[in-house]
Design an enzyme around this catalytic site. Structure first.
Site, mmCIF file in Angstrom:
data_model
loop_
_atom_site.group_PDB
_atom_site.id
_atom_site.type_symbol
_atom_site.label_atom_id
_atom_site.label_comp_id
_atom_site.label_asym_id
_atom_site.label_seq_id
_atom_site.Cartn_x
_atom_site.Cartn_y
_atom_site.Cartn_z
ATOM 1 N N GLY A 298 -16.722 4.039 57.820
ATOM 2 C CA GLY A 298 -15.860 3.446 58.832
ATOM 3 C C GLY A 298 -14.590 2.834 58.250
ATOM 4 O O GLY A 298 -14.413 2.756 57.027
ATOM 5 N N HIS A 299 -13.736 2.350 59.142
ATOM 6 C CA HIS A 299 -12.431 1.836 58.698
ATOM 7 C C HIS A 299 -12.585 0.559 57.875
ATOM 8 O O HIS A 299 -13.467 -0.235 58.087
ATOM 9 C CB HIS A 299 -11.472 1.616 59.870
ATOM 10 C CG HIS A 299 -11.936 0.689 60.935
ATOM 11 N ND1 HIS A 299 -11.218 0.479 62.084
ATOM 12 C CD2 HIS A 299 -13.038 -0.087 61.048
ATOM 13 C CE1 HIS A 299 -11.858 -0.391 62.840
ATOM 14 N NE2 HIS A 299 -12.950 -0.745 62.237
ATOM 15 N N ASN A 300 -11.704 0.455 56.884
ATOM 16 C CA ASN A 300 -11.625 -0.726 55.999
ATOM 17 C C ASN A 300 -12.767 -0.825 54.996
ATOM 18 O O ASN A 300 -12.827 -1.800 54.228
ATOM 19 C CB ASN A 300 -11.575 -2.037 56.793
ATOM 20 C CG ASN A 300 -10.553 -2.031 57.898
ATOM 21 O OD1 ASN A 300 -9.617 -1.240 57.882
ATOM 22 N ND2 ASN A 300 -10.748 -2.877 58.882
#
Lengths: 340, 340, 340
Positions: free
Chosen positions: B250-252
């Site tokens: 997922g993001h980050n």
């Protein structure tokens, strides 16, 4: 009826003809010469439509359906609405499948090679092959008769496809030998390197993956499913096995004949499945195991040990089904007691 | 031997040469000048072949192999069949990897730009790059030396790839900076929007995803794996990390160096992994957690809390391995008692 | 700031303007005319940047940020560093989303049809459509205004896309009707055959899949997610539903409005979800179930029974959240006792 944008209906057929094709017995308001024009779900069917009841959950819908005829088990025939022609069989879903194939016969691919397909001059294409736009077919590839290769799919050098193989759009195949009548749905990835490397203080050492993927006849492989090639042995999918979407099959895995691998399940490297094994959705089997023929692995099961032929397991770590539900009941009882 | 449709064998090599390259010691029926023509699995190897034993499960096959030579740990050397030349090492799999690399050296991509590739005039390609059919390369893209871009892959505007990167077929990359010697297998998706939106009674409000995907050097990313770009920070995959098929990141998320993420595992947004973390198949880590270096997350584990460096956890919710198996044993004992 | 390779920043904006667009109240070192030039994460923001605090985990970073302004809940406003302009709102993430949309407005696709796109002469394209390289668009396809079809994507015969649909790269669509403002990320597979076959001693009998995929307006579908078409009924995704990466949705599934399906979750055939249902990562729901509106399915949950509206369940088999954690606590207590 099915959306004519996407489907063309054949027929009509008499009840007698459908009975003949499906092996069902005409009963109820049985009129062997009644005309059936289409198949339809219980809630959408009309007087000219054929439907089926296969799951007790839908008995109410069955009682209320306007369908002219239905496949139904004898035990549920009494639930039929008045005036319905019954096609009685102990396998209503199978009978429906055969009837639906009659109404919606699969059209063979329209032969023809898209001008835009990139086909290596050394590749060989069987008669009647259909190669769609921007398909890429590598050196020494052999493609059987009447195969369909979907748009933007890529078949790497040396791969062999049998007759009547259907490859969907955006599929990638390398290092693979594929049997006859195999279907690969969009986004399937066959033959890429297995996940093979040796640990090393200085980093990982990549292990050359020197095997292939062997797909036997009549296999279906679902969208975005990934099957790695073997590391030395081959990765093998046995004849007639059905694989759903987003399934992962690691290197050297051997899957037997007629297995069913449901969506998002995974099999780790070098595990062997016998014939007619079922792995339910999101189930996982660790590496180097032996799963006997006829074994059933439940949804989300985490299999860490061999499974005997015919055994049904579930849970993580997976245990026999009865034991699993006994464990579940025990934990519920104890936690309620605690709570109370 | 490996199928010549797909692989070309180098060699032959003497046992002495293989010993030199792998760091193993010649023993058993040791003939340093013995000629080895190929590598092969235990059950397929012949007198001119080199094999290895790395897993006690296969000791029987080891006893029965016809292989001329094998890598083996000293503890298992006594199990060797008569006449076999032993290459003794405590890391047989690593030694086999090095030997297999000698017999099957990876060929560099054949340089050349397919006439059908759609390359923006502002893109820059390094010397020796191989761009396959129908690859699409956007504006301002920078591609390093000797990169291979597979057929039907799409590299969005502004992306940067280091030297010797190998991109498989049907890959999509956007908003990404990719280091040297990175391998992306078919169907990888890098850099698409993260799953970012704010809840709102009137529907969801999309949060612009303003970060990138940063892939450091020597990373491998498996088929159909998805890595979203950051929402503001970047999504980062540390150098030398190995990612299997169908993994979701997922993001980050920040993954450290030398991690191993096995098939169908997932890491939710903003979680940070240290170095050399292993997440086994189908394991999941929720968002905003910190997983310490050297931690091991078991298969199907559901990690809901931070994990300390070096800790091994499994189960859902994940607990230390010993505690997990104590819980499993306790539930089994109590449910049997109940049953009895 | 966001990497100019990939993003172009608008603005600047005054604090007053951002307050107006986000509905937040100016407080703290509030200067309504203060100029804000960009958005940035807490740890990267500078005096001209706007940031936000939405998660207590990041209070320390909030205290130390150099950001000139921040969205924050009133309860945490006191944690702000001196000199920061506060934009107080009870929904900081939502407010940030609106502000970020102002700084980084999404550019409409640049209209134009790539010369290399393979578009059937019977297909209809709306005004302002952008069709990228090697996209393949079949017979009778209807594409709305201002749609973007990504490179190497394939849209099968008869499909209909509404206005302002964005299809990423390497997407495959067939047998589907797609509403307005839908986004399909790279590698999405829509409309392929469901996993439908009848068991038979002589092998499996394929059941023709005669339904469609219906995607209502404002739906997002993540990378490499697979949605099978219906078997007779349609597979339906309700308006405003957000679907993450690598999600599997089986045939005949009906998903309501405003649902959230997180990465690697799966829904088996014929299950119905109400509105605003959330399925967390790797959660699974078996077939033929009814999940009520507002229900929440936890990460890795295995749902084997209907779930009532508003109910929250987790575990496998899934139970109400409180019961699950009571079970977990009970097992921990008993196993420790055993151990002690």
């Amino acid at each position: 009826m099915a959306d004519p944008r996407f489907f063309r209906v054949a027929g009509p057929f008499t009840v007698a003809e459908i009975a003949r094709r499906s092996g069902a017995a005409v009963a109820g308001a049985g009129e062997a010469q009644r005309i059936l024009r289409d198949v339809a779900p219980l809630d959408a069917a009309g007087p000219d439509d054929l439907t089926f009841l296969d799951n007790r959950k839908y008995v109410t819908a069955f009682r209320e359906t306007r369908a002219g005829a239905a496949f139904v088990q004898s035990a549920l025939a009494a639930e039929a609405p008045p005036g319905m022609t019954l096609l009685v069989t102990e396998q209503p879903y199978r009978a429906y499948a055969l009837a639906a194939q009659a109404f919606y016969p699969e059209s063979p691919p329209a032969p023809g090679i898209a001008a835009s397909a990139a086909i290596d001059p050394t590749a060989r294409l069987g008669d009647g092959a259909a190669i769609e736009a921007y398909a890429v077919i590598g050196a020494q590839v052999e493609i059987g008769k009447r195969c369909r290769i979907g748009a933007n799919s890529v078949i790497g050098p040396g791969c062999v496809l049998g007759d009547d193989v259907r490859v969907g759009a955006n599929v990638s195949i390398s290092h693979s030998l594929v049997g006859a009548r195999v279907r690969l749905y969009p986004g399937v990835r066959l033959g890429q390197d297995g996940f093979g490397f040796a640990m090393d203080p200085a980093g990982f050492v990549k292990v050359p993956q020197l095997g292939r993927v062997i797909i036997e006849d009549d296999v279906e492989i679902g969208a975005n499913t990934t099957i790695d090639r073997g590391a030395g042995p081959d990765t093998v999918i046995g004849a007639g096995t059905m694989i759903d979407n987003l399934v992962q099959i690691g290197h050297n895995v051997q899957v037997g004949r007629g297995c069913v691998l449901i969506a998002q399940s995974g099999i780790a490297g070098s595990t062997r499945l016998g014939d007619h094994v079922i792995i339910a959705a999101q189930g996982g089997v660790t590496g180097h195991l032996t799963i006997g023929s006829g074994a059933r692995i439940g949804a989300q099961a985490g299999v860490m040990r061999d499974v005997a032929p015919g055994e049904s397991v579930v849970g993580a770590p997976a245990v026999p089904v009865k034991e699993f539900f006994r464990q579940v009941a025990t934990v519920q009882r104890l936690s309620r007691k605690k709570g109370g």
